[in-house]
Design a protein around this motif. Structure first.
Motif, short mmCIF file in Angstrom:
data_model
loop_
_atom_site.label_atom_id
_atom_site.label_comp_id
_atom_site.label_asym_id
_atom_site.label_seq_id
_atom_site.Cartn_x
_atom_site.Cartn_y
_atom_site.Cartn_z
N GLU A 344 -2.12 -3.09 8.09
CA GLU A 344 -2.58 -1.70 8.01
C GLU A 344 -1.56 -0.83 7.26
N ILE A 345 -0.27 -1.10 7.53
CA ILE A 345 0.79 -0.35 6.82
C ILE A 345 0.75 -0.64 5.32
N LEU A 346 0.60 -1.92 4.98
CA LEU A 346 0.54 -2.30 3.55
C LEU A 346 -0.64 -1.68 2.85
N LEU A 347 -1.76 -1.63 3.53
CA LEU A 347 -2.96 -1.06 2.92
C LEU A 347 -2.85 0.45 2.76
N SER A 348 -2.08 1.06 3.63
CA SER A 348 -1.95 2.53 3.55
C SER A 348 -0.79 2.97 2.64
N LEU A 349 0.08 2.05 2.20
CA LEU A 349 1.21 2.38 1.36
C LEU A 349 0.82 3.10 0.05
N PRO A 350 -0.18 2.63 -0.73
CA PRO A 350 -0.54 3.34 -1.96
C PRO A 350 -0.85 4.80 -1.76
N ASN A 351 -1.52 5.12 -0.68
CA ASN A 351 -1.87 6.50 -0.38
C ASN A 351 -0.63 7.30 -0.02
#
Length: 354
Positions: A344-351
């Motif tokens: 979840e952290i990796l997926l939210s990093l770009p944002n």
């Protein structure tokens, strides 16, 4: 019955035997019946599934240099036991010294082993289709009963029961006669570990039948005690093997071991319950005392306690494996939660980096 020596050999041959099928097969060629005690009242002794008795015929046999007429009888028990009885009829003129000499000969010679094995093989072949999981080997019991309708007061039962030619001490004599029972003036039953003496002027066969039942229970308890020992050894080997594989394969092996352990516990509990309930003496106090003494002399309680201890060990190992599985599954679940959190952290990093 006349004065006789009753030689019993009991063999555990299968996990279970269908007595209905046994009756159908054996009754085609030989007289058969279901065991029923002659003197006891119908409700005094409860046998849920009485064994099938089959007459196997008479024969002339040479014992200690003399020819005797012997009668062979078989009993088939639903517990998977075949009991063979060789009844050696003693001629009326047979004296005490001759009976004692014959008792010593039968105890020392082992001359009847081949005779019993031959008849066992024949009846096993005949009943092969009635047996569930046949092929049990190495478990047998032997027992000797000296049966008298004519017993003289000056005869000494101790040398017969011990098959002993030499005098014995008073201590040995007291111990041998410890389990002696008499209902009236014309009967007597003395029970020891390897033999018994039964005097019954009326010719009743009830006491020998009760003793045979007790020996059958002893044989079955010995077998299941040994079975548990073997299964416990396999269980420990399986647990050691499981410790050498990867964590995920280990969980699968634990499940397999636990399923096997639970099946074993259920099966042994069921069969021991059947063994203990195969005969119940409810209303006849004298028969209850004799049967209870036989179970005590045969130490069936000690065998039952051994089985219970081993079942307890099996259940403890089941609990241990269950706890290990829960702990490992909890660890896997925790790792999965951490992995999902990182994902979840990796997926939210770009944002977050915009």
């Amino acid at each position: 019955m006349s004065n006789s020596i009753l030689l019993y050999r009991l063999f555990d041959v299968a996990e279970e035997i269908s007595l209905e099928q046994v009756e159908q097969i054996l009754s085609r060629r030989r007289p058969t019946s279901r065991l029923r005690l002659a003197i006891a009242r119908p409700r005094a002794v409860h046998i849920p599934n009485p064994p099938v008795t089959v007459e196997l015929g008479d024969e002339q046999v040479s014992l200690a240099g003399r020819n005797f007429t012997v009668n062979f009888t078989g009993k088939v028990y639903d517990l998977g036991v075949i009991s063979l009885l060789m009844q050696v009829s003693l001629p009326p003129e047979t004296g005490y010294d001759q009976i004692r000499s014959l008792a010593i000969y039968l105890n020392d010679s082992g001359s009847c082993a081949g005779i019993f094995q031959d008849r066992l093989c024949r009846i096993q072949k005949e009943l092969a289709g009635t047996m569930k999981h046949p092929g049990v080997q190495g478990f047998e019991e032997d027992y000797t009963i000296f049966y008298f309708q004519d017993w003289q007061p000056d005869w000494d039962p101790v040398p017969l029961l011990l098959a002993e030619a030499q005098p014995v001490s008073e201590q040995v004599r007291r111990e041998t006669l410890r389990h002696s029972f008499s209902y009236g003036p014309d009967d007597l039953a003395i029970i020891t570990w390897a033999s018994a003496l039964v005097y019954d002027a009326a010719g009743s066969y009830d006491i020998p039948d009760l003793l045979e039942f007790a020996a059958t229970q002893l044989l079955e308890l010995r077998y299941y005690d040994s079975l548990l020992s073997d299964e416990m050894a396999r269980m420990y080997d399986a647990i050691e093997d499981a410790e050498t594989v990867t964590r995920f394969r280990r969980l699968n092996q634990y499940r397999h071991i636990m399923n096997r352990l639970m099946e074993l516990v259920v099966d042994v509990n069921e069969i021991t319950e059947r063994i203990q309930n195969s005969l119940k003496v409810t209303e006849d106090v004298f028969y209850a005392r004799v049967y209870g003494a036989a179970l005590t002399v045969f130490r069936t309680r000690a065998w039952m306690e051994s089985i219970e201890r081993k079942l307890s060990v099996v259940l403890q190992n089941y609990t241990m494996l269950s706890n290990r599985m829960v702990n490992q599954q909890s660890t896997v679940l925790e790792l999965a939660i951490v992995a999902l959190f990182l994902l979840e952290i990796l997926l939210s990093l770009p944002n977050l980096l915009r």
